[in-house]
Design an enzyme around this catalytic site. Structure first.
Site, PDB file in Angstrom:
ATOM      1  CD  GLU A  50      44.267  39.495  39.434  1.00 41.79           C
ATOM      2  OE1 GLU A  50      43.744  38.982  41.059  1.00 41.79           O
ATOM      3  OE2 GLU A  50      43.981  39.766  38.437  1.00 41.79           O
ATOM      4  CG  HIS A  99      40.259  41.795  42.612  1.00 35.61           C
ATOM      5  ND1 HIS A  99      39.366  41.757  42.882  1.00 35.61           N
ATOM      6  CD2 HIS A  99      40.726  41.066  41.680  1.00 35.61           C
ATOM      7  CE1 HIS A  99      39.079  41.146  41.688  1.00 35.61           C
ATOM      8  NE2 HIS A  99      39.641  40.976  40.928  1.00 35.61           N
ATOM      9  CG  MET A 146      43.666  34.355  42.338  1.00 35.70           C
ATOM     10  SD  MET A 146      41.859  33.858  41.812  1.00 35.70           S
ATOM     11  CE  MET A 146      41.081  34.096  43.606  1.00 35.70           C
ATOM     12  CD  GLU A 147      41.006  37.383  42.593  1.00 37.90           C
ATOM     13  OE1 GLU A 147      39.606  37.839  43.585  1.00 37.90           O
ATOM     14  OE2 GLU A 147      41.256  38.036  41.999  1.00 37.90           O
ATOM     15  CG  ASN A 148      45.280  33.606  44.929  1.00 38.59           C
ATOM     16  OD1 ASN A 148      44.556  33.123  45.074  1.00 38.59           O
ATOM     17  ND2 ASN A 148      46.744  33.099  44.734  1.00 38.59           N
ATOM     18  CD  GLU A 204      37.070  39.377  39.050  1.00 35.48           C
ATOM     19  OE1 GLU A 204      38.053  40.368  38.165  1.00 35.48           O
ATOM     20  OE2 GLU A 204      37.585  38.329  40.134  1.00 35.48           O
ATOM     21  CD  GLU A 248      37.647  34.088  41.551  1.00 43.03           C
ATOM     22  OE1 GLU A 248      37.161  34.574  41.927  1.00 43.03           O
ATOM     23  OE2 GLU A 248      38.483  34.376  41.009  1.00 43.03           O
TER      24      GLU A 248
END
Length: 871
Positions: free
Chosen positions: A312, A315, A279-281, A334, A130
């Site tokens: 996260e 998300h 990070m919300e992978n 966000e 991102e």
């Protein structure tokens, strides 16, 4: 030429032309352990359709050496790869594209980051995509609305762990690369769910792995937890807490959102040198490995970690299951996850006072961002990727979450959640715009919300609300004045003039006979326009303290009247309610930043009351704000006296703190940062060598670095002493702390060396550079630092090219010479903005403007402090 930029119009046109059927991505990581290796093999096979056969488009790829491009069986000239794009012409209804290339490992946390752990030499890789960095790892159509399914095939050393979005398969032996003596294996991951490129992920290396499961109403979710081998003891220590939070989060969100977790498994990987918090992978969350601490931390640290874990996880539904069409709605991703994580913390975990912590720290950052000259609406017009880089900030996160909290209060929690459930059902694995969510919320709540959205989301700036009243003469005998009139006045700045509707509470507080500050009465009202009369308070006795926005229902700055402020200074710590204290702390800090309360008075407020603060974030935040008041807001003629008062006061707080408490640890850290006298220096030395002890205070490795850093700041620790400490802590954390300590040393040579690392050398690891930046501008070194006003302005235009976007932003924000605030320095900055800003990266201009605003604010506060001392 577009470079690596992408406009919204370009993305819209491409999405109207093509759909992506599937990606197959083959990555060769077999040489990652070899010394000096800088690249990895990447082959992308993309199946996609075209609505207009014969048309043309392009595929994205950044910083690659392209070996082969084949479209529908026909080769394309590799020389056509220019400016981060591969043009594709003569498209058919159904297309297959193959791009074979070597891509570059990153050391700046963008793309595929490569890290060698100094503790044991083991190699760790992880991706960070991102906003637009999947194209640094494989050729792709890099925009959020071109979702697809992905098949990742990763060849890597056989003894590694390899993790991606889909469940991890059993590796099979693979052919050894020419000249390699390492056994290698192939991980062929199953096809993913449909997702955007920016939430795909590959993590590989000698990670330590723990496995658990969550069993909920919808079935079983495998849970993985990973860290570097050198942190495995710490991961094992924190495992129970992390697993508990993860299970609590899944149970809460699956119930609240009315749908099961949308992916097959959930891995959380704690990775080194990470730019972001996490990070919300999809199914493969990466988090900075500082969240697995090696030394003792206060409760605020663990509370924040809980919020990150839950942020996260939220998300997975909001952002991953349903994804914004374009980055215009990044704020919604966000802001929603931010609101959801605090809501979940308060309702489902042991951190039941999470909203107090939000008010004490996170919301403060939103208030500050909204008062900078670079403020912007929460919903910003993101015309291209450059605009995303500039506007991805605490307005997106903190203000957005506060405004969503207000929306929940406006429509009601259950209608809000019912609207979300419909939204997830209707748009699963698809892309949306904000209007889609607004429509679902209006349907569920029965309220018209477009006016609210325009007022709060499409305008910038924070309002200030103040009590305005008149007092009647005290009646004979009682001696108590009463309100003959009472109103709330709302103001806005000339630059951001919007006056908004606010639902607020008004609290009436008095000093009780037992010494506590208690609320006797509460009124809830709607504030509309410039002046709102509150007849309910007319005839009431003026209380010891009157608090607007009691309950923290809205996003607005609050003013305390003179009597209320005096009560706060004298007895804030006597108030039992943590959220009330947070709002009073916040009001006092706002008044200090706005030069309405002197730095001297704010420091006194903190010293008198922080010892009784029970909220972990209040305890952490406000000593830091008081230190800022001493360094930046104290009048020059009075600064030495205030600095002495702050140092002595912290020493007393440290002495009186209960053994082993967060108060004791916080005051020890704060005292080290405030130390300047010979006695304080002796105390720091004594804590380091063990000749000074406080019952319950363990001087562990991180605290040792804090002490040494401040001795370096005072000229009491040179390179040799720093090297000796590093020899006992040969870890990446140790190296980062050592770099920070060297940057603090008050010599011209040390500053020159640190400046090169922070602002010039793009090869410095990102987290090392960040620690240098944070340690460079130190109070008490003003004469030594004076040349760095000119140096900053000269190097700012070069930062993006030298350092990359993320490092440039961190460096320019935190190394701005705020400690050198003066009319002369301000004039230099103004001249730069007036004459040299044309053609400079917008991000550089942004941080110069923000620093200039802080410098001007400091000068105004210094004048207020000078006037208060004279009085």
């Amino acid at each position: 030429m577009p470079g690596s930029n992408l406009t919204r119009d370009e993305a819209t046109a491409r999405a109207a032309l093509i759909d992506v059927t599937s990606y197959t991505v083959d990555l060769d990581l077999t040489k990652a352990e070899e010394s000096g290796i800088q690249t990895f093999g990447s082959t992308s096979t993309i199946a996609f359709t075209c609505r207009e056969p014969g048309a043309e488009t392009w595929v994205d790829l950044v910083d690659a050496t392209v070996h082969e491009i084949v479209l529908n069986g026909s080769p394309i000239d590799r020389a056509s790869y220019v400016d981060s794009r591969i043009p594709l012409t003569g498209l058919q209804a159904n297309n297959t594209l193959v791009v074979r290339a070597d891509c570059a490992y990153s050391h700046t946390g963008e793309g595929l980051h490569h890290f060698v752990d100094p503790a044991d030499g083991k190699v760790y890789l992880y991706s960070q995509f991102e906003v637009p960095d999947a194209r640094r790892v494989f050729a792709c159509f890099e925009q959020p609305d071109l979702k697809s399914v992905f098949n990742f095939n990763v060849t890597a050393p056989a003894h590694w762990k390899v993790v991606s979005n889909a469940p991890t398969p059993e590796p099979v032996p693979a052919e050894v690369s020419a000249g390699s003596t390492t056994d290698v294996a192939l991980w062929s991951f199953p096809t993913t769910k449909r997702m955007s490129t920016y939430i795909t992920a590959v993590v590989a290396g000698e990670y330590y792995e723990l496995q658990d499961t969550y069993e909920g109403k919808y079935g079983v979710i495998p849970l993985g937890h990973y860290s570097r081998q050198s942190l495995k003891a710490e991961l094992e220590r924190d495992r129970e807490e992390i697993v508990l939070l993860t299970k609590q989060g899944f149970e809460f969100f699956e119930e609240a959102f009315g749908s099961q977790y949308p992916f097959e498994k959930y891995d959380q990987l704690y990775v080194p040198e990470y730019n972001m918090g996490a990070m919300e992978n999809a199914g493969c969350v990466t988090l900075r490995d500082e969240y697995i601490p090696r030394s003792r931390q206060s409760r605020s640290f663990y509370e924040f970690r809980a919020s990150v874990i839950l942020h996260e996880m939220a998300h997975m539904w909001f952002g991953n299951l349903v994804t914004m069409r374009w980055w215009d709605d990044l704020w919604l991703n966000e802001s929603f996850a931010e609101w959801a994580c605090y809501h979940a913390e308060a309702e489902a975990t042991s951190y039941t006072d999470a909203w107090t912590g939000f008010a004490n720290m996170r919301k403060q950052r939103g208030y500050r961002a909204d008062q900078l000259p670079t403020t912007h609406p929460i919903a910003t017009d993101m015309v291209d990727l450059h605009a995303v880089e500039v506007n991805f900030d605490m307005i997106t996160y903190a203000k957005g979450a506060a405004v969503l909290k207000q929306l929940v209060a406006w429509v009601g929690l259950e209608p809000f959640l019912e609207g979300l459930r419909e939204y997830f059902r209707d748009h699963a694995y698809d892309n949306t715009e904000f209007i889609d969510l607004l429509t679902a919320l209006e349907k569920a709540s029965g309220r018209e919300l477009s006016g609210w959205a325009q007022e709060w989301l499409q305008t910038a700036g924070v309002n200030t609300i103040s009590p305005v009243f008149e007092l009647a003469d005290p009646s004979s005998g009682s001696g108590t004045a009463t309100y003959s009139s009472f109103a709330v006045k709302q103001t806005a700045t000339d630059e951001q003039p919007t006056l908004r509707r606010h639902r607020i509470g008004v609290g009436i507080y008095n000093n009780a006979a037992d010494g506590r500050l208690v609320r006797d009465e509460y009124v809830e009202v709607d504030v509309v326009g410039e002046v709102t009369e509150i007849p309910e308070l007319v005839g009431k006795a003026q209380p010891d303290l009157l608090l607007l926005n009691d309950g923290d229902l809205t996003f607005a700055k609050v003013r305390l009247d003179e009597r209320s402020l005096a009560t706060a200074v004298a007895s804030l710590g006597a108030c039992d309610d943590s959220l009330t204290r947070a709002l009073i702390w916040s009001a006092a800090w706002d008044m200090t930043r706005d030069a309405e309360l002197s730095a001297t008075d704010f420091v006194e407020l903190v010293l008198r009351n922080i010892g009784a603060e029970t909220d972990s974030w209040g305890l952490t935040a406000f000593p830091g704000f008081a230190a800022q008041a001493v360094v930046q807001y104290a009048a020059p003629a009075h600064k030495a006296a205030l600095r002495d008062r702050w140092e002595r006061g912290l020493r007393e707080l440290l002495e009186n703190a209960k053994p082993g408490t967060d108060h004791q640890l916080t005051f020890a850290r704060s005292y080290a940062g405030a130390a300047h006298s010979d006695q304080a220096v002796a105390d720091l030395e004594g804590l380091l060598d063990g000749s000074l002890t406080f019952d319950g205070l363990t001087v562990d490795q991180d605290l040792r670095w804090t002490l040494l850093n401040n001795l370096a700041r005072l000229g009491r620790a040179d390179d040799a002493r720093i090297d000796a400490e590093l020899a006992d802590d040969n870890t990446i954390s140790g190296k980062e702390h050592a770099a920070a300590a060297r940057a603090a040393v008050p010599t011209a040579e040390a500053k020159e060396r640190a400046w090169e690392l922070a602002m010039v050398d793009g090869s410095v690891p990102n987290e090392t550079a960040k620690q240098v930046v944070l340690s460079f501008m130190r109070d008490g070194q003003q004469d030594l630092l004076a040349p760095y006003v000119d140096r900053y302005l000269a190097d700012a235009p070069l930062a993006w090219e030298r350092l990359g976007a993320h490092r440039a932003a961190i460096s320019l924000e935190y190394i701005f010479p705020r400690v050198l605030a003066s009319e002369e320095a301000l004039a230099k900055v103004d001249a730069w903005l007036a004459s040299e800003a044309d053609g400079v990266n917008p991000g550089a201009i942004r941080f110069v403007r923000e620093g200039r605003s802080d410098m001007a604010r400091a000068l105004a506060a210094q004048m207020k402090d000078a006037a208060s001392v004279v009085e």
